[in-house]
Structure formats: structure tokens, C-alpha cells
Design a protein around this motif. Structure first.
Motif, PDB file in Angstrom:
ATOM      1  N   UNK A  24      78.825  26.303   8.969  1.00 18.16           N
ATOM      2  CA  UNK A  24      77.393  26.202   9.288  1.00 18.16           C
ATOM      3  C   UNK A  24      76.531  27.092   8.390  1.00 18.16           C
ATOM      4  N   UNK A  25      77.095  27.582   7.317  1.00 17.64           N
ATOM      5  CA  UNK A  25      76.435  28.585   6.489  1.00 17.64           C
ATOM      6  C   UNK A  25      75.033  28.183   6.029  1.00 17.64           C
ATOM      7  N   UNK A  26      74.828  26.939   5.666  1.00 11.70           N
ATOM      8  CA  UNK A  26      73.531  26.528   5.137  1.00 11.70           C
ATOM      9  C   UNK A  26      72.787  25.574   6.066  1.00 11.70           C
ATOM     10  N   UNK A  27      73.198  25.538   7.333  1.00 15.85           N
ATOM     11  CA  UNK A  27      72.560  24.663   8.314  1.00 15.85           C
ATOM     12  C   UNK A  27      71.532  25.451   9.121  1.00 15.85           C
ATOM     13  N   UNK A  28      70.467  24.768   9.543  1.00 13.04           N
ATOM     14  CA  UNK A  28      69.518  25.421  10.440  1.00 13.04           C
ATOM     15  C   UNK A  28      70.016  25.271  11.879  1.00 13.04           C
ATOM     16  N   UNK A  29      69.387  25.989  12.787  1.00 16.77           N
ATOM     17  CA  UNK A  29      69.841  26.014  14.184  1.00 16.77           C
ATOM     18  C   UNK A  29      69.859  24.621  14.808  1.00 16.77           C
ATOM     19  N   UNK A  30      68.854  23.818  14.547  1.00 19.12           N
ATOM     20  CA  UNK A  30      68.783  22.482  15.128  1.00 19.12           C
ATOM     21  C   UNK A  30      69.949  21.613  14.640  1.00 19.12           C
ATOM     22  N   UNK A  31      70.297  21.716  13.379  1.00 20.21           N
ATOM     23  CA  UNK A  31      71.420  20.946  12.834  1.00 20.21           C
ATOM     24  C   UNK A  31      72.746  21.403  13.430  1.00 20.21           C
ATOM     25  N   UNK A  32      72.893  22.711  13.602  1.00 18.88           N
ATOM     26  CA  UNK A  32      74.123  23.245  14.203  1.00 18.88           C
ATOM     27  C   UNK A  32      74.276  22.744  15.627  1.00 18.88           C
ATOM     28  N   UNK A  33      73.211  22.822  16.409  1.00 18.34           N
ATOM     29  CA  UNK A  33      73.266  22.372  17.799  1.00 18.34           C
ATOM     30  C   UNK A  33      73.513  20.862  17.869  1.00 18.34           C
ATOM     31  N   UNK A  34      72.943  20.103  16.929  1.00 17.40           N
ATOM     32  CA  UNK A  34      73.163  18.667  16.911  1.00 17.40           C
ATOM     33  C   UNK A  34      74.610  18.298  16.614  1.00 17.40           C
ATOM     34  N   UNK A  35      75.254  19.074  15.753  1.00 17.76           N
ATOM     35  CA  UNK A  35      76.641  18.790  15.380  1.00 17.76           C
ATOM     36  C   UNK A  35      77.652  19.375  16.364  1.00 17.76           C
ATOM     37  N   UNK A  36      77.382  20.596  16.869  1.00 15.91           N
ATOM     38  CA  UNK A  36      78.370  21.320  17.675  1.00 15.91           C
ATOM     39  C   UNK A  36      78.010  21.462  19.144  1.00 15.91           C
ATOM     40  N   UNK A  37      76.804  21.072  19.529  1.00 13.92           N
ATOM     41  CA  UNK A  37      76.399  21.183  20.925  1.00 13.92           C
ATOM     42  C   UNK A  37      75.686  22.488  21.214  1.00 13.92           C
ATOM     43  N   UNK A  38      75.304  22.701  22.474  1.00 14.07           N
ATOM     44  CA  UNK A  38      74.469  23.853  22.830  1.00 14.07           C
ATOM     45  C   UNK A  38      75.147  25.217  22.637  1.00 14.07           C
ATOM     46  N   UNK A  39      76.456  25.271  22.613  1.00 15.06           N
ATOM     47  CA  UNK A  39      77.147  26.545  22.389  1.00 15.06           C
ATOM     48  C   UNK A  39      77.275  26.875  20.910  1.00 15.06           C
ATOM     49  N   UNK A  40      76.950  25.921  20.040  1.00  9.49           N
ATOM     50  CA  UNK A  40      77.114  26.146  18.607  1.00  9.49           C
ATOM     51  C   UNK A  40      78.576  26.035  18.209  1.00  9.49           C
ATOM     52  N   UNK A  41      78.905  26.564  17.069  1.00  6.43           N
ATOM     53  CA  UNK A  41      80.290  26.492  16.584  1.00  6.43           C
ATOM     54  C   UNK A  41      81.141  27.519  17.330  1.00  6.43           C
ATOM     55  N   UNK A  42      82.225  27.070  17.902  1.00  7.33           N
ATOM     56  CA  UNK A  42      83.082  27.959  18.698  1.00  7.33           C
ATOM     57  C   UNK A  42      84.534  27.945  18.233  1.00  7.33           C
ATOM     58  N   UNK A  43      84.818  27.177  17.171  1.00 10.05           N
ATOM     59  CA  UNK A  43      86.165  27.170  16.629  1.00 10.05           C
ATOM     60  C   UNK A  43      86.098  26.963  15.124  1.00 10.05           C
ATOM     61  N   UNK A  44      87.163  27.288  14.462  1.00 11.03           N
ATOM     62  CA  UNK A  44      87.227  27.186  13.011  1.00 11.03           C
ATOM     63  C   UNK A  44      87.364  25.735  12.560  1.00 11.03           C
ATOM     64  N   UNK A  45      86.735  25.391  11.430  1.00  5.66           N
ATOM     65  CA  UNK A  45      87.032  24.132  10.751  1.00  5.66           C
ATOM     66  C   UNK A  45      88.295  24.383   9.952  1.00  5.66           C
TER      67      UNK A  45
END
Length: 57
Positions: A24-45
Motif C-alpha cells: 500500500x506504499x503509494x496508495x491513498x487511504x480511500x484506495x487502501x480501504x477499497x481494496x482491503x476493507x475497513x481494517x486496512x491491510x492486516x496481512x503480508x502480500x
């Protein structure tokens, strides 16, 4: 605890954080939440059992 152990822990913690943040290094908060849900990223890719890292590590 010896200073060397503290330094190793600091380096490992930084590398673990970088691996988690990498996806998520270059993503904004809205993009992160859209991809990973309300908790954001919680595990490694991962690829082949290894987490991605950036040049920051």
C-alpha cells in the motif's frame, strides 16, 4: 538485554513493517480501504512464501 539484541530487534521490526506496508506504499487511504476493507491491510502480500519488501529495507 544486550545492545546488539536491541539493534537486531529494531532492524527486524523495520523490515517487518516495510513488508506489511509494501503493498500500500503509494496508495491513498480511500484506495487502501477499497481494496482491503475497513481494517486496512492486516496481512503480508506473499509470493512463494515470502513477503515483498521495498528498497527501504
Amino acid at each position: 538485554m544486550k545492545n546488539l539484541d536491541k539493534f537486531k530487534g529494531c532492524l527486524l521490526g523495520g523490515a517487518a513493517e516495510d513488508a506489511l506496508r509494501y503493498a500500500v506504499e503509494f496508495m491513498d487511504e480511500q484506495s487502501i480501504m477499497g481494496k482491503y476493507g475497513p481494517k486496512g491491510i492486516i496481512s503480508y502480500d506473499m509470493a512463494n512464501g515470502k513477503a515483498f519488501i521495498s528498497d527501504d529495507t
